[in-house]
Enzyme design. Sequence first.
Site, mmCIF file in Angstrom:
data_model
loop_
_atom_site.group_PDB
_atom_site.id
_atom_site.type_symbol
_atom_site.label_atom_id
_atom_site.label_comp_id
_atom_site.label_asym_id
_atom_site.label_seq_id
_atom_site.Cartn_x
_atom_site.Cartn_y
_atom_site.Cartn_z
ATOM 1 C CG ASP A 1 -2.242 0.722 0.929
ATOM 2 O OD1 ASP A 1 -2.158 1.854 0.428
ATOM 3 O OD2 ASP A 1 -3.329 0.205 1.226
ATOM 4 C CG HIS B 1 -1.209 1.523 -3.445
ATOM 5 N ND1 HIS B 1 -2.422 1.227 -2.885
ATOM 6 C CD2 HIS B 1 -0.870 0.427 -4.182
ATOM 7 C CE1 HIS B 1 -2.808 0.000 -3.266
ATOM 8 N NE2 HIS B 1 -1.875 -0.496 -4.043
#
Length: 441
Positions: free
Chosen positions: A242, A265
């Site tokens: 993430d 991300h």
Amino acid sequence: MKHFSVFVSSIFLLYCLFRTIPSIEGRKFHSSCKKHHKGYGHSCTSTTGFNILSFGAKANGFSDDSKKLVMAWKAACKVPEGIVQIPLGHKFLIKPITLQGPCTGHVTFQIDGTLLAPSKIGAWSKSNLFQWINFKWVHNLTIQGSGVVDGQGCNWWTPIKSKHISDIKPTALRFYASEDIIVRDITIKNSPQVHLKFDDSRGVKVNNITVSAPGNSPNTDGIHLQNTNDVEIMHSNIGTGDDCVSIQTGCSNVHIHHINCGPGHGISLGGLGKDKSVACVSDILVENSIIESTLYGARIKTWQGGEGVVKNVTFSNIQVVDVNFPIVINQYYCDKSLCQNQTGSIAIKGVKFDKIVGTYSTQPIHLACSDDVPCTDIDLSDIQLKPFRGPLGGSQLQKALCWNSYGISKGPLVPYSINYCLRKGGDDSVNQISESSNELC
Ligand SMILES: *[C@@H]1O[C@H](CO)[C@@H](O)[C@H](O)[C@H]1NC(C)=O
Ligand SMILES: *[C@@H]1O[C@H](CO)[C@@H](O)[C@H](O)[C@H]1NC(C)=O
Ligand SMILES: *[C@@H]1O[C@H](CO)[C@@H](O)[C@H](O)[C@H]1NC(C)=O
Ligand SMILES: *[C@@H]1O[C@H](CO)[C@@H](O)[C@H](O)[C@H]1NC(C)=O
């Protein structure tokens, strides 16, 4: 008067002598009494090491050593310069614990060995799923060493198979209401969820750490900041499933630099304003970093319907390599397939993307600002983004998008279409809407 001061000196001398005698649990490294510059008499400084092994830790990686760690912490917390020692070459199984302050003085948490979280989900008590190692009300702490903090999280990542898996998944290291914290040199890996989290804290320095988890492990943010101010994160390698760094509401004065980010991300502000909440984020600088093989690069995401403001944010000198969406503002953030449309939005203003250079694999710029509250004072300068697989390399390549975004762009700008992406200036009515959301912060 003279007698009195000799008397005072003797008390300090006795105190220091006493403190130099090694106890079973503590080993003295250094002890000295110095003449105090302005005060009367003397002051003592000493560092005292508290090795988890001398508290009886089994150090085999499967016996529960949690209580021994808490004992070492409590001992180190009581002295002026305590050191908790997790020695090299040993593995310690630690169940969820809280290490609480405030302490007498500065504490060093020296991790040279390995701390292991329980790998079986059933070994976590249901009442304590929020975090694994929780530092609470701690002022003035340094965590350092060449050791590893291993969340052994892989059982948490697979889709729900057993009833034991709850929606809540533990954060590996969490700081709550703490101040003047340094985390350096260590490796944190495979957390069930967030790796390193700062909550309601102030004065944080993260330097030279490694954070790693597989690129497909869900919600394993590297560093998560919430209601935390005065933060510097630098010289670190962060690759997870993430966000490398995630900045949430209540954060200001955050400086991130010399980070290698990926997989993951990217570096994100938000999601802010969920369930019509108020969010305030300001004075964020991310610079001199490399973001590679990630879904996003520099990103701000807000939910529809929130209130508050995000302002004075700069992403500067970021090299991107094979990033799907290197530059993103998304004010329609939704973590499921469909979210209700809401009116109103957090205002976004004063965001600078400067010298973002490298390759993208889906869309170079995606600025989707709210229909209700436009983004203002957006600055795009020196953006040079080329398709990762070459101009013909992907039918899925999309053109730059700027929706309801006002600001200025300065060359060089590649692709050329970025020159026409932003709306110029922003008239007074636009600025007024954005101004009104400022009052909540
Ligand atoms: C933190 O500890 C250091 C070293 O003991 C000390 O010099 C400093 O004053 C402390 N800072 C705070 C805020 O307590
Ligand atoms: C970074 O951390 C490693 C241990 O993980 C250490 O060996 C190295 O010296 C540190 N580098 C700096 C510049 O402090
Ligand atoms: C913007 O944020 C930076 C830190 O990132 C800070 O140094 C600067 O003073 C802020 N500018 C304004 C106008 O507040
Ligand atoms: C939200 O609004 C958009 C654009 O007006 C529309 O296309 C979409 O269907 C709406 N979504 C919902 C859930 O109503």
